[in-house]
Design a protein around this motif. Sequence first.
Motif, mmCIF file in Angstrom:
data_model
loop_
_atom_site.group_PDB
_atom_site.id
_atom_site.type_symbol
_atom_site.label_atom_id
_atom_site.label_comp_id
_atom_site.label_asym_id
_atom_site.label_seq_id
_atom_site.Cartn_x
_atom_site.Cartn_y
_atom_site.Cartn_z
ATOM 1 N N PHE A 55 20.318 11.524 -31.838
ATOM 2 C CA PHE A 55 18.767 11.366 -31.876
ATOM 3 C C PHE A 55 18.061 12.065 -33.203
ATOM 4 C CE2 PHE A 55 14.360 12.486 -29.425
ATOM 5 C CZ PHE A 55 14.260 11.248 -29.718
ATOM 6 N N LEU A 56 17.829 13.294 -33.313
ATOM 7 C CA LEU A 56 17.130 13.903 -34.372
ATOM 8 C C LEU A 56 17.396 15.306 -34.624
ATOM 9 C CD1 LEU A 56 13.574 12.460 -34.195
ATOM 10 C CD2 LEU A 56 15.063 11.871 -35.982
ATOM 11 N N PRO A 57 17.561 15.908 -35.624
ATOM 12 C CA PRO A 57 17.772 17.317 -35.905
ATOM 13 C C PRO A 57 16.676 17.915 -35.093
ATOM 14 C CG PRO A 57 18.071 16.053 -38.036
ATOM 15 C CD PRO A 57 17.480 15.091 -37.107
ATOM 16 N N VAL A 58 16.873 18.998 -34.572
ATOM 17 C CA VAL A 58 15.810 19.929 -33.564
ATOM 18 C C VAL A 58 16.062 21.402 -34.132
ATOM 19 C CG1 VAL A 58 17.493 19.922 -31.552
ATOM 20 C CG2 VAL A 58 14.902 20.155 -31.421
ATOM 21 N N THR A 59 14.987 21.863 -33.994
ATOM 22 C CA THR A 59 15.115 23.471 -34.061
ATOM 23 C C THR A 59 14.068 24.193 -33.192
ATOM 24 O OG1 THR A 59 13.075 23.186 -35.846
ATOM 25 C CG2 THR A 59 15.219 23.424 -36.818
ATOM 26 N N ASP A 154 31.269 6.595 -29.895
ATOM 27 C CA ASP A 154 31.066 5.558 -30.746
ATOM 28 C C ASP A 154 29.841 5.336 -31.429
ATOM 29 O OD1 ASP A 154 32.049 3.234 -32.043
ATOM 30 O OD2 ASP A 154 31.463 1.927 -30.451
ATOM 31 N N GLY A 155 29.334 6.815 -31.532
ATOM 32 C CA GLY A 155 28.104 7.016 -32.396
ATOM 33 C C GLY A 155 28.182 6.710 -33.660
ATOM 34 N N LEU A 156 26.849 6.579 -34.467
ATOM 35 C CA LEU A 156 26.464 6.170 -35.805
ATOM 36 C C LEU A 156 26.498 7.503 -36.585
ATOM 37 C CD1 LEU A 156 24.328 3.137 -35.666
ATOM 38 C CD2 LEU A 156 26.698 3.258 -35.733
ATOM 39 N N SER A 157 26.922 7.495 -38.013
ATOM 40 C CA SER A 157 26.442 8.543 -38.842
ATOM 41 C C SER A 157 25.191 8.424 -39.265
ATOM 42 C CB SER A 157 27.447 8.411 -39.952
ATOM 43 O OG SER A 157 27.167 7.296 -40.873
ATOM 44 N N PRO A 158 24.583 9.579 -39.816
ATOM 45 C CA PRO A 158 23.081 9.355 -40.088
ATOM 46 C C PRO A 158 22.990 8.384 -41.113
ATOM 47 C CG PRO A 158 23.629 11.657 -39.941
ATOM 48 C CD PRO A 158 24.804 10.763 -39.761
ATOM 49 N N GLU A 159 23.810 8.212 -41.996
ATOM 50 C CA GLU A 159 23.736 6.800 -43.092
ATOM 51 C C GLU A 159 23.784 5.472 -42.414
ATOM 52 O OE1 GLU A 159 24.786 10.695 -44.778
ATOM 53 O OE2 GLU A 159 25.847 9.505 -43.435
ATOM 54 N N GLU A 160 24.789 5.488 -41.478
ATOM 55 C CA GLU A 160 24.803 4.133 -40.488
ATOM 56 C C GLU A 160 23.435 3.893 -39.810
ATOM 57 O OE1 GLU A 160 29.822 4.133 -40.129
ATOM 58 O OE2 GLU A 160 28.507 5.229 -38.888
ATOM 59 N N VAL A 162 20.506 4.898 -40.183
ATOM 60 C CA VAL A 162 19.524 4.213 -41.039
ATOM 61 C C VAL A 162 19.753 2.629 -41.509
ATOM 62 C CG1 VAL A 162 18.368 4.342 -43.217
ATOM 63 C CG2 VAL A 162 18.679 6.529 -42.239
ATOM 64 N N GLU A 163 20.873 2.505 -41.550
ATOM 65 C CA GLU A 163 21.137 1.032 -42.142
ATOM 66 C C GLU A 163 21.008 0.124 -40.941
ATOM 67 O OE1 GLU A 163 25.128 -1.515 -44.056
ATOM 68 O OE2 GLU A 163 25.101 0.699 -43.867
ATOM 69 N N TRP A 164 21.314 0.692 -39.876
ATOM 70 C CA TRP A 164 21.471 -0.236 -38.611
ATOM 71 C C TRP A 164 20.008 -0.478 -38.297
ATOM 72 C CZ3 TRP A 164 19.443 0.204 -33.518
ATOM 73 C CH2 TRP A 164 19.677 -0.587 -32.638
ATOM 74 N N GLN A 165 18.926 0.391 -38.422
ATOM 75 C CA GLN A 165 17.707 0.099 -37.971
ATOM 76 C C GLN A 165 16.801 -1.142 -38.545
ATOM 77 O OE1 GLN A 165 15.493 3.793 -38.668
ATOM 78 N NE2 GLN A 165 16.761 4.828 -37.263
#
Length: 209
Positions: A55-59, A154-160, A162-165
């Motif tokens: 999803f997203l980084p969370v703090t 089967d998740g995507l890396s952060p870079e992948e 962004v590209e997938w979007q």
Amino acid sequence: MGEIVDEIGRVHRKVGTRRVASESAGTVLLRRTFDAGAAEVWSAVTSPERIARWFLPVTGEFRVGGSYQLEGNAGGEILECVPEERLRVSWLFGPDPGFSEVEVRLTPRDGSTVFELEHVSVVPEEFRSQYGPGAVGIGWDLALLGLGWHLAGDGLSPEEAVEWQSSPEARAFVTRSGEEWGRAFAATGADPETVTATTVATVAFYTGE
């Protein structure tokens, strides 16, 4: 990764309303069964390290009464937490968000887990009439898509990601998601012209078209 049509079909969607104090709140409900135990699904949706992977980084302070903040997105308070069963948080975004809560519910079933996410929010009427429930629903469909890929290994890396979007596959997913939320909206008895107009506007917003 599964075919887009298969991923869309794995989610049950429902649109409704609820009274919150003296106001009418809109609700969207998503239900999907994951081929993973409740402990695994719970870990994926509550571990900060794992949330960042799908999803997203969370703090924040990850306890009842503590606050959280998703990077570039919503934040709020952790209102209720029953391990492997239920998580409820306020979901606040922007300078004047109004009432908005998200609840996740898990139910074990034959080695798999029934996952339910319900988002209850009070939004300005002009926004609701322009975009309808799909404005919230499409975003959660995308989140559940990422969660499903993550749980399947089967998740995507952060870079992948962004590209997938910006890929044709992502646009197809958003379009189908918008159409399904339009059907869920129509099932409430909403005016057909309103359903069509809000579906078109929401899909265009998400795809940038």
